[in-house]
Design a protein around this motif. Structure first.
Motif, PDB file in Angstrom:
ATOM      1  N   MET A   1       0.833  -1.202   0.000  1.00 43.75           N
ATOM      2  CA  MET A   1       0.000   0.000   0.000  1.00 43.75           C
ATOM      3  C   MET A   1       0.868   1.253   0.000  1.00 43.75           C
ATOM      4  O   MET A   1       1.972   1.255   0.548  1.00 43.75           O
ATOM      5  N   THR A   2       0.362   2.290  -0.593  1.00 43.11           N
ATOM      6  CA  THR A   2       1.102   3.545  -0.691  1.00 43.11           C
ATOM      7  C   THR A   2       1.156   4.241   0.662  1.00 43.11           C
ATOM      8  O   THR A   2       0.160   4.312   1.387  1.00 43.11           O
ATOM      9  N   LEU A   3       2.348   4.716   1.002  1.00 47.55           N
ATOM     10  CA  LEU A   3       2.517   5.603   2.159  1.00 47.55           C
ATOM     11  C   LEU A   3       2.649   7.026   1.655  1.00 47.55           C
ATOM     12  O   LEU A   3       3.205   7.262   0.580  1.00 47.55           O
ATOM     13  N   HIS A   4       2.170   7.973   2.435  1.00 47.64           N
ATOM     14  CA  HIS A   4       2.356   9.385   2.101  1.00 47.64           C
ATOM     15  C   HIS A   4       3.344   9.976   3.097  1.00 47.64           C
ATOM     16  O   HIS A   4       3.044  10.102   4.292  1.00 47.64           O
ATOM     17  N   LEU A   5       4.523  10.291   2.591  1.00 54.07           N
ATOM     18  CA  LEU A   5       5.627  10.739   3.432  1.00 54.07           C
ATOM     19  C   LEU A   5       5.785  12.247   3.329  1.00 54.07           C
ATOM     20  O   LEU A   5       5.728  12.812   2.232  1.00 54.07           O
ATOM     21  N   PRO A   6       6.022  12.923   4.453  1.00 47.80           N
ATOM     22  CA  PRO A   6       6.163  14.382   4.435  1.00 47.80           C
ATOM     23  C   PRO A   6       7.550  14.818   3.984  1.00 47.80           C
ATOM     24  O   PRO A   6       8.559  14.243   4.392  1.00 47.80           O
ATOM     25  N   ASP A   7       7.592  15.832   3.137  1.00 51.18           N
ATOM     26  CA  ASP A   7       8.848  16.467   2.761  1.00 51.18           C
ATOM     27  C   ASP A   7       9.130  17.642   3.689  1.00 51.18           C
ATOM     28  O   ASP A   7       8.267  18.056   4.480  1.00 51.18           O
ATOM     29  N   ALA A   8      10.325  18.205   3.564  1.00 55.95           N
ATOM     30  CA  ALA A   8      10.717  19.316   4.435  1.00 55.95           C
ATOM     31  C   ALA A   8       9.836  20.545   4.235  1.00 55.95           C
ATOM     32  O   ALA A   8       9.713  21.378   5.141  1.00 55.95           O
ATOM     33  N   ASP A   9       9.206  20.671   3.053  1.00 54.93           N
ATOM     34  CA  ASP A   9       8.355  21.835   2.809  1.00 54.93           C
ATOM     35  C   ASP A   9       6.922  21.647   3.300  1.00 54.93           C
ATOM     36  O   ASP A   9       6.065  22.495   3.086  1.00 54.93           O
ATOM     37  N   GLY A  10       6.662  20.502   3.964  1.00 58.03           N
ATOM     38  CA  GLY A  10       5.344  20.278   4.532  1.00 58.03           C
ATOM     39  C   GLY A  10       4.371  19.549   3.635  1.00 58.03           C
ATOM     40  O   GLY A  10       3.254  19.230   4.066  1.00 58.03           O
ATOM     41  N   THR A  11       4.747  19.270   2.408  1.00 54.26           N
ATOM     42  CA  THR A  11       3.861  18.546   1.503  1.00 54.26           C
ATOM     43  C   THR A  11       4.031  17.039   1.677  1.00 54.26           C
ATOM     44  O   THR A  11       5.065  16.560   2.151  1.00 54.26           O
ATOM     45  N   LEU A  12       2.998  16.304   1.285  1.00 58.26           N
ATOM     46  CA  LEU A  12       3.041  14.852   1.338  1.00 58.26           C
ATOM     47  C   LEU A  12       3.244  14.308  -0.066  1.00 58.26           C
ATOM     48  O   LEU A  12       2.693  14.834  -1.036  1.00 58.26           O
ATOM     49  N   ARG A  13       4.033  13.249  -0.174  1.00 54.57           N
ATOM     50  CA  ARG A  13       4.249  12.633  -1.478  1.00 54.57           C
ATOM     51  C   ARG A  13       4.076  11.123  -1.330  1.00 54.57           C
ATOM     52  O   ARG A  13       4.371  10.547  -0.279  1.00 54.57           O
TER      53      ARG A  13
ATOM     54  N   HIS B   1      12.560  14.251   8.522  1.00 51.98           N
ATOM     55  CA  HIS B   1      13.845  13.562   8.636  1.00 51.98           C
ATOM     56  C   HIS B   1      13.633  12.062   8.841  1.00 51.98           C
ATOM     57  O   HIS B   1      14.284  11.231   8.186  1.00 51.98           O
ATOM     58  N   LEU B   2      12.733  11.702   9.745  1.00 50.89           N
ATOM     59  CA  LEU B   2      12.472  10.288  10.024  1.00 50.89           C
ATOM     60  C   LEU B   2      11.869   9.593   8.811  1.00 50.89           C
ATOM     61  O   LEU B   2      12.205   8.442   8.513  1.00 50.89           O
ATOM     62  N   ALA B   3      10.976  10.289   8.116  1.00 52.52           N
ATOM     63  CA  ALA B   3      10.363   9.699   6.934  1.00 52.52           C
ATOM     64  C   ALA B   3      11.407   9.422   5.852  1.00 52.52           C
ATOM     65  O   ALA B   3      11.370   8.377   5.187  1.00 52.52           O
ATOM     66  N   ARG B   4      12.329  10.335   5.681  1.00 47.17           N
ATOM     67  CA  ARG B   4      13.388  10.137   4.696  1.00 47.17           C
ATOM     68  C   ARG B   4      14.306   8.978   5.103  1.00 47.17           C
ATOM     69  O   ARG B   4      14.749   8.192   4.251  1.00 47.17           O
ATOM     70  N   ALA B   5      14.581   8.853   6.399  1.00 48.48           N
ATOM     71  CA  ALA B   5      15.391   7.734   6.880  1.00 48.48           C
ATOM     72  C   ALA B   5      14.705   6.407   6.558  1.00 48.48           C
ATOM     73  O   ALA B   5      15.346   5.445   6.113  1.00 48.48           O
ATOM     74  N   TYR B   6      13.401   6.345   6.800  1.00 49.00           N
ATOM     75  CA  TYR B   6      12.644   5.130   6.461  1.00 49.00           C
ATOM     76  C   TYR B   6      12.755   4.817   4.981  1.00 49.00           C
ATOM     77  O   TYR B   6      13.030   3.674   4.580  1.00 49.00           O
ATOM     78  N   GLU B   7      12.534   5.819   4.144  1.00 49.23           N
ATOM     79  CA  GLU B   7      12.547   5.602   2.694  1.00 49.23           C
ATOM     80  C   GLU B   7      13.907   5.096   2.224  1.00 49.23           C
ATOM     81  O   GLU B   7      13.996   4.128   1.447  1.00 49.23           O
ATOM     82  N   LEU B   8      14.979   5.729   2.684  1.00 43.74           N
ATOM     83  CA  LEU B   8      16.314   5.317   2.261  1.00 43.74           C
ATOM     84  C   LEU B   8      16.634   3.899   2.728  1.00 43.74           C
ATOM     85  O   LEU B   8      17.221   3.100   1.988  1.00 43.74           O
ATOM     86  N   ALA B   9      16.258   3.578   3.972  1.00 48.53           N
ATOM     87  CA  ALA B   9      16.516   2.238   4.489  1.00 48.53           C
ATOM     88  C   ALA B   9      15.677   1.195   3.759  1.00 48.53           C
ATOM     89  O   ALA B   9      16.144   0.089   3.460  1.00 48.53           O
ATOM     90  N   ASP B  10      14.432   1.534   3.459  1.00 48.36           N
ATOM     91  CA  ASP B  10      13.557   0.604   2.758  1.00 48.36           C
ATOM     92  C   ASP B  10      14.087   0.318   1.351  1.00 48.36           C
ATOM     93  O   ASP B  10      14.082  -0.830   0.891  1.00 48.36           O
ATOM     94  N   ARG B  11      14.578   1.346   0.673  1.00 48.61           N
ATOM     95  CA  ARG B  11      15.118   1.148  -0.666  1.00 48.61           C
ATOM     96  C   ARG B  11      16.342   0.232  -0.663  1.00 48.61           C
ATOM     97  O   ARG B  11      16.616  -0.466  -1.645  1.00 48.61           O
ATOM     98  N   LEU B  12      17.085   0.240   0.444  1.00 45.81           N
ATOM     99  CA  LEU B  12      18.245  -0.637   0.583  1.00 45.81           C
ATOM    100  C   LEU B  12      17.848  -2.066   0.945  1.00 45.81           C
ATOM    101  O   LEU B  12      18.694  -2.965   0.914  1.00 45.81           O
ATOM    102  N   GLY B  13      16.593  -2.264   1.326  1.00 44.67           N
ATOM    103  CA  GLY B  13      16.157  -3.592   1.755  1.00 44.67           C
ATOM    104  C   GLY B  13      16.615  -3.949   3.150  1.00 44.67           C
ATOM    105  O   GLY B  13      16.805  -5.124   3.467  1.00 44.67           O
TER     106      GLY B  13
END
Length: 392
Positions: A1-13, A357-369
């Motif tokens: 399922m799609t997650l919506h992660l916040p960017d530093a500018d406050g938007t969700l992607r 910051h935490l959302a980006r950490a999750y994304e980077l770690a997830d991409r690495l498996g």
């Protein structure tokens, strides 16, 4: 399922989590001891989420989960660097807690055959007394901690001391204190140089804010006692300075990189040598890092770099300024990976990094498996997002 992660500018992607974890590299022998490099992971502590403690009080540790995480690292062939910065030493974990951690982890290492080295500092001197301590008091504090580590059967890591930084009047004071400690150490130790990016109170360590001058003093300590120095750990986030320094070390003295920005090339090395590793980033990267070193053990430097280079983006993110709060991302990833049941830290430091910051950490770690169970990591990340009001 799609997650919506916040960017530093406050938007969700939108982000689509992966479904498969990291798998071992072809040609590497799973579980085989690491041969070509000595590799330590600086390990975090797991806080007790049910303890009624304040941010200013001593840490309450979940000992079962903390020791289980160390067994996880040992099972992959990594050594454990204990009671150091990654364990919130001086940022929630006081000396009494660190001493108990050292004793428990060293006993566990003995039971499972794991390699362990433990930090020796001066943090029983409080923030108030550290600024007024005499050199004799600093030396005595070091001696007390060295005795605890040696009695536990672990190797000692002489860490940089805030009290010594505040008390020393110049290079000669560092030479005197470290010379005294090295003369009385029972076994060769690791000397640890932690830069002010990790701890601002360590500015001017080795008697000078000029790094060339400080390096000369540091190497003078090593050269005077090469039989008592197993190696040096350099945490300055300056790859060329580490390379220059390791080329000046006496024969037989190792360089352990603590550079969480440039570790692949430093461990791979060059025609004149290489660095071993003692790294906080190898807490979340443990299995992947171990596989990479096993590939290096076969002589396949390109394969090693192919595995480890993609992890640098995650490491640089976790260790971004203010670097001393990298531990928040480390513990987040441990929770998402299923190594602990909660995202709670000593001193309340789970709040030290922003949600983007935490959302980006999750994304980077997830991409690495990195997550053994990507579905669990996704569910837990979704829970964290909901606590911050992300409902989509």
């Amino acid at each position: 399922m799609t997650l919506h992660l916040p960017d530093a500018d406050g938007t969700l992607r939108p982000y689509e989590p992966r479904t498969e974890p990291f798998t071992a590299a072809p040609g590497a022998a799973p579980g085989a001891p690491l041969a070509s490099r000595t590799v330590f992971s600086a390990a975090h502590v797991v806080a007790d989420p049910f303890a009624d403690v304040s941010p200013d009080g001593p840490a309450a540790v979940d000992w079962d989960a903390t020791l289980a995480f160390r067994r996880h690292l040992w099972s992959h062939g990594l050594g454990v660097a204990e009671a150091m910065d990654t364990a919130q030493r001086g940022m929630g974990l006081d000396w009494a807690g660190a001493a108990e951690l050292i004793r428990r982890s060293a006993a566990e290492a003995g039971a499972v055959g794991g390699r362990i080295a433990c930090g020796v500092g001066t943090d029983q001197l409080t923030a108030t007394t550290a600024t007024t301590a005499t050199l004799a008091e600093v030396r005595s504090a070091y001696e007390e901690q060295l005795a605890v580590v040696e009695e536990s059967g672990a190797q000692a890591i002489l860490m940089a001391s805030r009290a010594l930084a505040a008390t020393a009047q110049g290079p000669d004071d560092y030479l005197e204190v470290y010379g005294h400690l090295l003369r009385q150490a029972a076994e060769p130790v690791v000397l640890h140089w932690l830069g002010p990016m990790f701890d601002p109170a360590l500015e001017g360590y080795w008697g000078s804010s000029d790094l060339d001058t400080a390096t000369d003093t540091f190497l003078e300590v090593v050269a005077a006692h090469p039989d008592k120095v197993d190696g040096v750990k350099i945490s300055l986030l300056d790859a060329q300075r580490e390379i220059d320094l390791r080329r000046r070390l006496p024969q037989g003295v190792r360089c352990y990189t603590g550079d969480d920005f440039h570790y692949p090339e430093l461990i791979a090395g060059d025609e004149q040598g290489f660095s071993h590793a003692l790294l906080g980033i190898f807490d979340p990267l443990g299995p992947l890092a171990a596989e990479a070193v096993r590939v290096l053990d076969t002589g396949d430097t390109a394969g090693f770099r192919a595995l480890l280079d993609p992890t640098v983006a995650l490491s640089r993110h976790l260790f971004e300024t203010p670097t001393r709060y990298y531990k928040t991302g480390v513990v987040l990833l441990a929770w998402l990976a299923g190594h602990q049941s909660h995202f709670t830290m000593a001193g309340g430091l789970q709040s030290a990094r922003s949600l983007p910051h935490l959302a980006r950490a999750y994304e980077l770690a997830d991409r690495l498996g990195l997550f053994p169970d990507p579905g669990l990591a996704e569910d837990r990340m979704r829970t964290l997002l909901s606590l911050y009001g992300v409902t989509s």
